[in-house]
Every structure is written in structure tokens, then in C-alpha cells.
Design a protein around this motif. Structure first.
Motif, PDB file in Angstrom:
ATOM      1  N   ASP A  31       2.281   3.103  -2.164  1.00 38.48           N
ATOM      2  CA  ASP A  31       2.093   4.169  -3.163  1.00 38.48           C
ATOM      3  C   ASP A  31       0.676   4.736  -3.170  1.00 38.48           C
ATOM      4  O   ASP A  31       0.318   5.499  -4.064  1.00 38.48           O
ATOM      5  CB  ASP A  31       2.464   3.670  -4.559  1.00 38.48           C
ATOM      6  N   ILE A  32      -0.147   4.386  -2.179  1.00 40.15           N
ATOM      7  CA  ILE A  32      -1.469   4.990  -2.063  1.00 40.15           C
ATOM      8  C   ILE A  32      -1.301   6.358  -1.422  1.00 40.15           C
ATOM      9  O   ILE A  32      -0.933   6.475  -0.252  1.00 40.15           O
ATOM     10  CB  ILE A  32      -2.425   4.108  -1.240  1.00 40.15           C
ATOM     11  N   SER A  64      -6.394   9.701  -2.814  1.00 41.72           N
ATOM     12  CA  SER A  64      -6.659   8.542  -3.672  1.00 41.72           C
ATOM     13  C   SER A  64      -8.091   8.046  -3.489  1.00 41.72           C
ATOM     14  O   SER A  64      -8.706   8.225  -2.434  1.00 41.72           O
ATOM     15  CB  SER A  64      -5.691   7.402  -3.346  1.00 41.72           C
ATOM     16  N   LEU A 122      -2.649   0.555   5.593  1.00 42.77           N
ATOM     17  CA  LEU A 122      -2.929   1.875   5.044  1.00 42.77           C
ATOM     18  C   LEU A 122      -3.042   2.903   6.166  1.00 42.77           C
ATOM     19  O   LEU A 122      -2.618   4.059   6.013  1.00 42.77           O
ATOM     20  CB  LEU A 122      -4.214   1.820   4.218  1.00 42.77           C
ATOM     21  N   GLY A 128     -10.834  -1.371  -9.487  1.00 44.69           N
ATOM     22  CA  GLY A 128      -9.593  -0.688  -9.157  1.00 44.69           C
ATOM     23  C   GLY A 128      -8.574  -0.745 -10.290  1.00 44.69           C
ATOM     24  O   GLY A 128      -8.405  -1.785 -10.925  1.00 44.69           O
ATOM     25  N   VAL A 182       0.815  -1.219   0.000  1.00 44.76           N
ATOM     26  CA  VAL A 182       0.000   0.000   0.000  1.00 44.76           C
ATOM     27  C   VAL A 182       0.849   1.271   0.000  1.00 44.76           C
ATOM     28  O   VAL A 182       0.306   2.381   0.101  1.00 44.76           O
ATOM     29  CB  VAL A 182      -0.957   0.033   1.215  1.00 44.76           C
ATOM     30  N   LEU A 205      -9.077  10.357   1.691  1.00 42.48           N
ATOM     31  CA  LEU A 205      -9.400   9.242   0.817  1.00 42.48           C
ATOM     32  C   LEU A 205     -10.876   9.261   0.422  1.00 42.48           C
ATOM     33  O   LEU A 205     -11.743   9.623   1.217  1.00 42.48           O
ATOM     34  CB  LEU A 205      -9.073   7.915   1.511  1.00 42.48           C
ATOM     35  N   LEU A 259     -10.504   4.602  -3.476  1.00 44.05           N
ATOM     36  CA  LEU A 259     -10.343   3.181  -3.166  1.00 44.05           C
ATOM     37  C   LEU A 259     -11.676   2.460  -3.281  1.00 44.05           C
ATOM     38  O   LEU A 259     -12.684   2.931  -2.755  1.00 44.05           O
ATOM     39  CB  LEU A 259      -9.837   2.981  -1.729  1.00 44.05           C
ATOM     40  N   THR A 299     -11.764   3.245  -9.668  1.00 44.19           N
ATOM     41  CA  THR A 299     -11.011   3.889  -8.593  1.00 44.19           C
ATOM     42  C   THR A 299      -9.514   3.732  -8.841  1.00 44.19           C
ATOM     43  O   THR A 299      -9.085   2.894  -9.634  1.00 44.19           O
ATOM     44  CB  THR A 299     -11.365   3.275  -7.230  1.00 44.19           C
ATOM     45  N   ASP A 300      -8.733   4.547  -8.143  1.00 50.56           N
ATOM     46  CA  ASP A 300      -7.279   4.460  -8.280  1.00 50.56           C
ATOM     47  C   ASP A 300      -6.761   3.110  -7.792  1.00 50.56           C
ATOM     48  O   ASP A 300      -5.891   2.492  -8.419  1.00 50.56           O
ATOM     49  CB  ASP A 300      -6.608   5.585  -7.473  1.00 50.56           C
ATOM     50  N   PHE A 301      -7.280   2.654  -6.650  1.00 45.45           N
ATOM     51  CA  PHE A 301      -6.824   1.409  -6.032  1.00 45.45           C
ATOM     52  C   PHE A 301      -8.037   0.597  -5.577  1.00 45.45           C
ATOM     53  O   PHE A 301      -9.140   1.132  -5.434  1.00 45.45           O
ATOM     54  CB  PHE A 301      -5.930   1.689  -4.813  1.00 45.45           C
ATOM     55  N   ALA A 352      -2.022   7.774   4.560  1.00 44.68           N
ATOM     56  CA  ALA A 352      -2.706   8.460   3.462  1.00 44.68           C
ATOM     57  C   ALA A 352      -3.984   9.123   3.980  1.00 44.68           C
ATOM     58  O   ALA A 352      -4.710   8.559   4.806  1.00 44.68           O
ATOM     59  CB  ALA A 352      -3.033   7.482   2.341  1.00 44.68           C
TER      60      ALA A 352
END
Length: 252
Positions: free
Chosen positions: A14-15, A19, A39, A200, A12, A47, A21, A167-169, A44
Motif C-alpha cells: 500500500d505504499i 509517499s 518496494l 512513521g 509494502v 518517493l 518514508l 512520514t507516511d511510512f 512506487a
């Protein structure tokens, strides 16, 4: 391709702040708790989360919620999460409530590259007409409401246009998975995890049992590895650590 990450923290890393999710789980079933905790350690912030529900007080996504890391939720169920309700009603959190079947289809559509679809669910309600409170002011007045959606007639019946979700992730949990990212889910954990994984752009899966490529029969795979970027193998203790939302016993 071996997709196994050294640890959940590495998976995780690079979250980043802001971002989006998609997070699997149905109630307390199939929640990627280990990845969520990683996470949380990662830090981060701001979110945007898409999930059926937002965990419970002190568990699952509720950990990120209590830490103030979640700015927006798209989901279908607030449930008994008091902190979720408090933050929404006091204007600390933006919430888009979606009918449960529609949410599932929006995730699936996004994962299939379908930008939108028409459904009868929500026609004649604020889901279609707009006006659902997305965010409140601290004094309880509505700061932001949902906009109206396009409604069309097909064969004499009205349908509302819903957008697919990407979503990004994505964070998901599987019962079994191999090093190529092929996944098998157990019972209710299959309700939203495959759909979240499809939506994702970078999907991270924690697996209770890691097996070698070829150990999973083609017909038993619920989600092919093409949708999964990283795999985290859980320890036996992590795999067995499963909460029960309402523990009840029969009276003697």
C-alpha cells in the motif's frame, strides 16, 4: 495482535506514488534491504525519503535511487554514493542536508508528537540563515534554496528552530522482534532505526529473528510494538546477507 505479514511484498503493497518514508540504517548497518527490494519490485515512484544516508551504489536505498524512484531526500550524509551526488548536482533530486544529531532529534520529536524544538547546532551557518541548495538546475545554478529559520536567544545563547519529522511510512530492520512488534536492535543498527520507526505513521519492520510474545524481556526491548504496524520475518539467508562497505585486510 499478530502483526506478522505473509511476505515483504505484502507488507509494502500500500505504499503509493508520492509517499514519504523514514528509513532506518547507519551506513550499511541495520538497513532494511529486504523491504527496500520489495518496494523496488512494487514500483512506487516520486518517493520522499528521510534517512541518515541514501544507501550506496547498487545497495540499500541506492537501488531505488538508481531506478529514479526517489524525488527528495532529507539526510545528513552523501558519502561515496556517486549516483546520489550526480542526481543532486544535475537537478534530478532534491536534497535537504541536516546535521546528523539534528536529524535524529527531528525524527524522535516527530514520533513523540513534538512539532518543533530549538537547538544550537547550525546557528551562524546556512542551516539557520538559509541558502543551502536543495535543488539545482541542470546547468548547475541553484533552482531552490533552503529558507531561513527562526533563531532565538535563551540564557544568552542563540538557538535555531527545527521541525519534527513524521512520514507516511517507515521501513526498519531489527535483530529480534516478536509478533506484537516489539523490537531489539544490534549495536550501530540502533542509531537510526528506532527513531525512523517512531516517525512513521505506518511502520514496517523486517526482523532477523522472529520470537513469540513474552520471549523478549521487558528491559531488553528497544522499541515497543505500539510504534510498529507490520513485521516481516527474514529467512536465515536474508538475515545473514550483510554487506561490508570497505573490506580491508592487514598486510602480511
Amino acid at each position: 495482535m499478530d502483526k506478522v505479514s505473509p511476505s515483504a511484498d505484502d507488507a509494502v503493497a500500500d505504499i503509493g506514488d508520492g509517499s514519504s518514508l523514514a528509513v532506518g540504517g547507519f551506513g550499511l548497518s541495520g538497513v532494511p534491504n529486504v523491504l527496500i527490494e520489495a518496494l523496488h519490485r512494487h514500483g512506487a515512484d516520486r518517493l520522499s525519503v528521510v534517512s541518515n544516508n541514501c544507501g550506496v551504489d547498487g545497495g540499500g536505498l541506492g537501488i531505488l535511487l538508481a531506478a529514479g524512484r526517489i524525488a527528495r531526500v532529507t539526510g545528513s550524509y552523501v558519502g561515496t554514493n556517486r549516483e546520489f551526488a550526480r542526481r543532486y548536482l544535475t537537478g534530478e533530486l532534491e536534497l535537504e542536508l541536516v546535521p546528523q544529531g539534528t536529524l535524529a532529534e527531528r525524527l524522535r520529536a516527530g514520533g513523540c508528537g513534538i512539532p518543533g524544538f530549538f537547538t544550537p547546532a547550525g546557528v551562524g551557518t546556512q542551516v539557520a540563515d538559509g541558502g543551502l541548495p536543495w535543488r539545482y538546475h541542470a546547468d548547475g545554478t541553484v533552482a531552490l534554496a533552503s529558507p531561513p529559520k527562526e533563531v532565538r536567544d535563551f540564557d544568552g545563547r542563540r538557538y535555531v528552530l527545527e521541525r519534527g519529522i513524521t512520514t507516511d511510512f517507515a521501513l526498519v530492520r531489527a535483530a529480534r522482534g516478536d509478533r506484537h512488534g516489539n523490537l531489539v536492535f544490534n549495536k550501530a543498527a540502533r542509531n537510526f532505526n528506532p527513531l525512523a520507526a517512531m516517525a512513521g505513521r505506518v511502520t514496517i519492520a523486517e526482523v532477523e529473528e522472529l520470537v513469540e510474545p513474552g520471549d523478549l524481556g521487558p528491559d531488553e526491548i528497544h522499541l515497543p510494538g505500539v510504534f510498529v504496524r507490520r513485521v516481516v520475518a527474514l529467512t536465515p539467508h536474508q538475515a545473514a546477507d550483510k554487506a561490508i562497505e570497505r573490506r580491508t585486510v592487514r598486510q602480511r
